[in-house]
Design a protein around this motif. Structure first.
Motif, PDB file in Angstrom:
ATOM      1  N   VAL A 122      18.547  -2.586  86.274  1.00 42.38           N
ATOM      2  CA  VAL A 122      17.572  -1.490  86.349  1.00 42.38           C
ATOM      3  C   VAL A 122      17.730  -0.433  85.260  1.00 42.38           C
ATOM      4  O   VAL A 122      16.830   0.396  85.093  1.00 42.38           O
ATOM      5  CB  VAL A 122      17.613  -0.797  87.730  1.00 42.38           C
ATOM      6  CG1 VAL A 122      17.305  -1.797  88.832  1.00 42.38           C
ATOM      7  CG2 VAL A 122      18.960  -0.115  87.987  1.00 42.38           C
ATOM      8  N   ARG A 123      18.834  -0.442  84.512  1.00 43.98           N
ATOM      9  CA  ARG A 123      18.975   0.543  83.440  1.00 43.98           C
ATOM     10  C   ARG A 123      18.260   0.056  82.175  1.00 43.98           C
ATOM     11  O   ARG A 123      18.255  -1.130  81.877  1.00 43.98           O
ATOM     12  CB  ARG A 123      20.455   0.793  83.135  1.00 43.98           C
ATOM     13  CG  ARG A 123      21.247   1.411  84.288  1.00 43.98           C
ATOM     14  CD  ARG A 123      20.788   2.813  84.612  1.00 43.98           C
ATOM     15  NE  ARG A 123      21.439   3.365  85.778  1.00 43.98           N
ATOM     16  CZ  ARG A 123      22.381   4.321  85.733  1.00 43.98           C
ATOM     17  NH1 ARG A 123      22.786   4.803  84.570  1.00 43.98           N
ATOM     18  NH2 ARG A 123      22.901   4.784  86.858  1.00 43.98           N
ATOM     19  N   GLU A 170       9.428   0.427  81.619  1.00 41.67           N
ATOM     20  CA  GLU A 170       8.606  -0.002  82.745  1.00 41.67           C
ATOM     21  C   GLU A 170       9.447  -0.784  83.741  1.00 41.67           C
ATOM     22  O   GLU A 170      10.276  -1.615  83.358  1.00 41.67           O
ATOM     23  CB  GLU A 170       7.433  -0.862  82.261  1.00 41.67           C
ATOM     24  CG  GLU A 170       6.399  -0.084  81.456  1.00 41.67           C
ATOM     25  CD  GLU A 170       5.182  -0.923  81.119  1.00 41.67           C
ATOM     26  OE1 GLU A 170       4.065  -0.365  81.130  1.00 41.67           O
ATOM     27  OE2 GLU A 170       5.346  -2.127  80.840  1.00 41.67           O
ATOM     28  N   LEU A 171       9.214  -0.550  85.013  1.00 38.86           N
ATOM     29  CA  LEU A 171       9.957  -1.228  86.063  1.00 38.86           C
ATOM     30  C   LEU A 171       9.118  -1.273  87.336  1.00 38.86           C
ATOM     31  O   LEU A 171       8.148  -0.530  87.477  1.00 38.86           O
ATOM     32  CB  LEU A 171      11.296  -0.553  86.309  1.00 38.86           C
ATOM     33  CG  LEU A 171      11.365   0.878  86.855  1.00 38.86           C
ATOM     34  CD1 LEU A 171      12.828   1.241  87.121  1.00 38.86           C
ATOM     35  CD2 LEU A 171      10.755   1.921  85.940  1.00 38.86           C
ATOM     36  N   THR A 172       9.498  -2.150  88.252  1.00 38.91           N
ATOM     37  CA  THR A 172       8.774  -2.233  89.514  1.00 38.91           C
ATOM     38  C   THR A 172       9.129  -1.050  90.398  1.00 38.91           C
ATOM     39  O   THR A 172      10.103  -0.325  90.147  1.00 38.91           O
ATOM     40  CB  THR A 172       9.125  -3.533  90.258  1.00 38.91           C
ATOM     41  OG1 THR A 172      10.498  -3.476  90.669  1.00 38.91           O
ATOM     42  CG2 THR A 172       8.896  -4.757  89.376  1.00 38.91           C
ATOM     43  N   VAL A 173       8.364  -0.858  91.462  1.00 35.79           N
ATOM     44  CA  VAL A 173       8.660   0.229  92.394  1.00 35.79           C
ATOM     45  C   VAL A 173      10.025   0.022  93.029  1.00 35.79           C
ATOM     46  O   VAL A 173      10.820   0.968  93.161  1.00 35.79           O
ATOM     47  CB  VAL A 173       7.564   0.330  93.474  1.00 35.79           C
ATOM     48  CG1 VAL A 173       7.952   1.365  94.530  1.00 35.79           C
ATOM     49  CG2 VAL A 173       6.224   0.699  92.843  1.00 35.79           C
ATOM     50  N   ALA A 194       2.131   3.145  90.022  1.00 35.77           N
ATOM     51  CA  ALA A 194       2.204   1.745  89.609  1.00 35.77           C
ATOM     52  C   ALA A 194       0.854   1.220  89.132  1.00 35.77           C
ATOM     53  O   ALA A 194      -0.189   1.534  89.709  1.00 35.77           O
ATOM     54  CB  ALA A 194       2.725   0.881  90.754  1.00 35.77           C
ATOM     55  N   SER A 195       0.882   0.439  88.071  1.00 36.21           N
ATOM     56  CA  SER A 195      -0.343  -0.159  87.543  1.00 36.21           C
ATOM     57  C   SER A 195      -0.920  -1.152  88.549  1.00 36.21           C
ATOM     58  O   SER A 195      -0.197  -2.003  89.074  1.00 36.21           O
ATOM     59  CB  SER A 195      -0.038  -0.889  86.231  1.00 36.21           C
ATOM     60  OG  SER A 195      -1.098  -1.741  85.866  1.00 36.21           O
ATOM     61  N   LEU A 247       3.755  -2.372  87.694  1.00 34.95           N
ATOM     62  CA  LEU A 247       4.874  -1.705  87.051  1.00 34.95           C
ATOM     63  C   LEU A 247       4.632  -0.198  86.936  1.00 34.95           C
ATOM     64  O   LEU A 247       3.493   0.251  86.765  1.00 34.95           O
ATOM     65  CB  LEU A 247       5.116  -2.281  85.650  1.00 34.95           C
ATOM     66  CG  LEU A 247       5.508  -3.762  85.598  1.00 34.95           C
ATOM     67  CD1 LEU A 247       5.667  -4.211  84.146  1.00 34.95           C
ATOM     68  CD2 LEU A 247       6.801  -4.005  86.373  1.00 34.95           C
ATOM     69  N   VAL A 248       5.716   0.547  87.017  1.00 34.20           N
ATOM     70  CA  VAL A 248       5.691   2.001  86.850  1.00 34.20           C
ATOM     71  C   VAL A 248       6.196   2.326  85.446  1.00 34.20           C
ATOM     72  O   VAL A 248       7.240   1.835  85.024  1.00 34.20           O
ATOM     73  CB  VAL A 248       6.595   2.693  87.890  1.00 34.20           C
ATOM     74  CG1 VAL A 248       6.553   4.205  87.707  1.00 34.20           C
ATOM     75  CG2 VAL A 248       6.199   2.296  89.297  1.00 34.20           C
ATOM     76  N   ARG A 249       5.443   3.145  84.746  1.00 37.79           N
ATOM     77  CA  ARG A 249       5.865   3.593  83.412  1.00 37.79           C
ATOM     78  C   ARG A 249       6.712   4.841  83.557  1.00 37.79           C
ATOM     79  O   ARG A 249       6.258   5.838  84.097  1.00 37.79           O
ATOM     80  CB  ARG A 249       4.647   3.864  82.537  1.00 37.79           C
ATOM     81  CG  ARG A 249       4.973   4.299  81.123  1.00 37.79           C
ATOM     82  CD  ARG A 249       3.685   4.394  80.297  1.00 37.79           C
ATOM     83  NE  ARG A 249       3.926   4.986  78.990  1.00 37.79           N
ATOM     84  CZ  ARG A 249       3.844   6.283  78.724  1.00 37.79           C
ATOM     85  NH1 ARG A 249       3.491   7.134  79.688  1.00 37.79           N
ATOM     86  NH2 ARG A 249       4.084   6.751  77.513  1.00 37.79           N
ATOM     87  N   PHE A 250       7.957   4.767  83.076  1.00 43.27           N
ATOM     88  CA  PHE A 250       8.922   5.858  83.199  1.00 43.27           C
ATOM     89  C   PHE A 250       9.284   6.306  81.777  1.00 43.27           C
ATOM     90  O   PHE A 250      10.207   5.781  81.161  1.00 43.27           O
ATOM     91  CB  PHE A 250      10.155   5.363  83.948  1.00 43.27           C
ATOM     92  CG  PHE A 250      11.144   6.431  84.356  1.00 43.27           C
ATOM     93  CD1 PHE A 250      11.066   7.733  83.878  1.00 43.27           C
ATOM     94  CD2 PHE A 250      12.178   6.116  85.225  1.00 43.27           C
ATOM     95  CE1 PHE A 250      11.973   8.701  84.245  1.00 43.27           C
ATOM     96  CE2 PHE A 250      13.110   7.079  85.601  1.00 43.27           C
ATOM     97  CZ  PHE A 250      13.006   8.368  85.117  1.00 43.27           C
TER      98      PHE A 250
END
Length: 260
Positions: free
Chosen positions: A21-22, A196-199, A233-234, A239-242
């Motif tokens: 996740v990093r 970008e990552l999932t919730v 999330a898109s 995906l969530v843009r962080f």
């Protein structure tokens, strides 16, 4: 990959989560930290506080021989596993050693460059600086970097409101660490990072932050973060843009040519 014969301790769950996740380290950032070496130039590099080797793998992929040093055998075991998925010529450039910034298990003046990614704030600075001086060749390159939140982004501001009840912490990336000042000319450069990552990954990431993990209302905080992630999330990718900014420093010592 070469590794010292030390068995990993009990569980690697936290290390695996860290690796999953990093955010990784781009070739552009790592090459700049190394002094922008010419194409075909091969360096002996130390990834200090390497963790699971998110930066180590980038260094090796660029063609350099890299020694990953960390205090955690769990972290290094994840690096070892990840190397099985790399091309053999890349994996063979990686050596993992248990050690620390205060005790680097390498010989004097054996390195062309040292990189410390997201880790210098954990070290005892005077001892670590002395050890870096010992193992680095004359005119060697010292680089360090941190992934930081892009606090100009409204979504990041909403996340910060959830996890930082006492306000924004001091930004340690605005100036070079005090113990390294005066050793040459430090250059600072910022790189945008649209992570970008999932919730689910967002929640897992937040759960790994020590200031969240230690809160008595941890579960409430994580629920709020999940809700924030679901809103952002898109609908197409999930995906969530962080947004992040990678803040990078490199030390240009007197008489040392650096390009790029």
């Amino acid at each position: 990959m070469n590794q010292t014969p030390s068995a990993p301790t009990a569980s690697t769950h936290g290390a695996v989560l860290h690796d999953e996740v990093r955010p990784a380290w781009s070739a552009e950032v790592v090459s700049w930290l190394l002094g922008s070496p010419l194409s075909g130039q091969r360096l002996a590099v130390l990834d200090l506080g390497a963790g699971t080797g998110l930066g180590t793998r980038t260094i090796a992929t660029l063609g350099h021989a890299v020694t990953a040093v960390d205090t955690s055998t769990n972290m290094l075991s994840v690096l070892q596993t990840s190397c099985q998925e790399l091309p053999s010529e890349v994996a063979n450039r990686i050596t993992a050693l248990t050690g620390s910034a205060e005790y680097i298990p390498l010989g004097e003046q054996s390195l062309d460059a040292i990189i410390c990614l997201q880790a210098w704030h954990w070290v005892e600075p005077e001892q670590a600086t002395a050890e870096c001086d010992r193992v680095l060749k004359p005119n060697g390159m010292m680089g360090m970097a941190w992934h930081t939140w892009d606090r100009t982004n409204e979504w990041v501001q909403a996340l910060a409101a959830i996890v930082e009840p006492n306000g924004t912490p001091t930004d340690q990336t605005l100036s070079v660490p005090e113990e390294l000042a005066g050793r040459g000319t430090f250059e600072r450069k910022e790189y945008p990072l649209n992570y970008e990552l999932t919730v689910d990954q967002l929640v897992q990431l937040a759960s790994s932050w020590s200031y969240v993990a230690k809160r008595p209302d941890r579960n409430v905080v994580l629920t709020k973060i999940r809700s924030l992630g679901e809103q952002a999330a898109s609908p197409h990718t999930g995906l969530v843009r962080f947004p992040h900014i990678t803040a990078a420093f490199r030390l240009k010592q007197p008489g040392q040519p650096v390009v790029g």
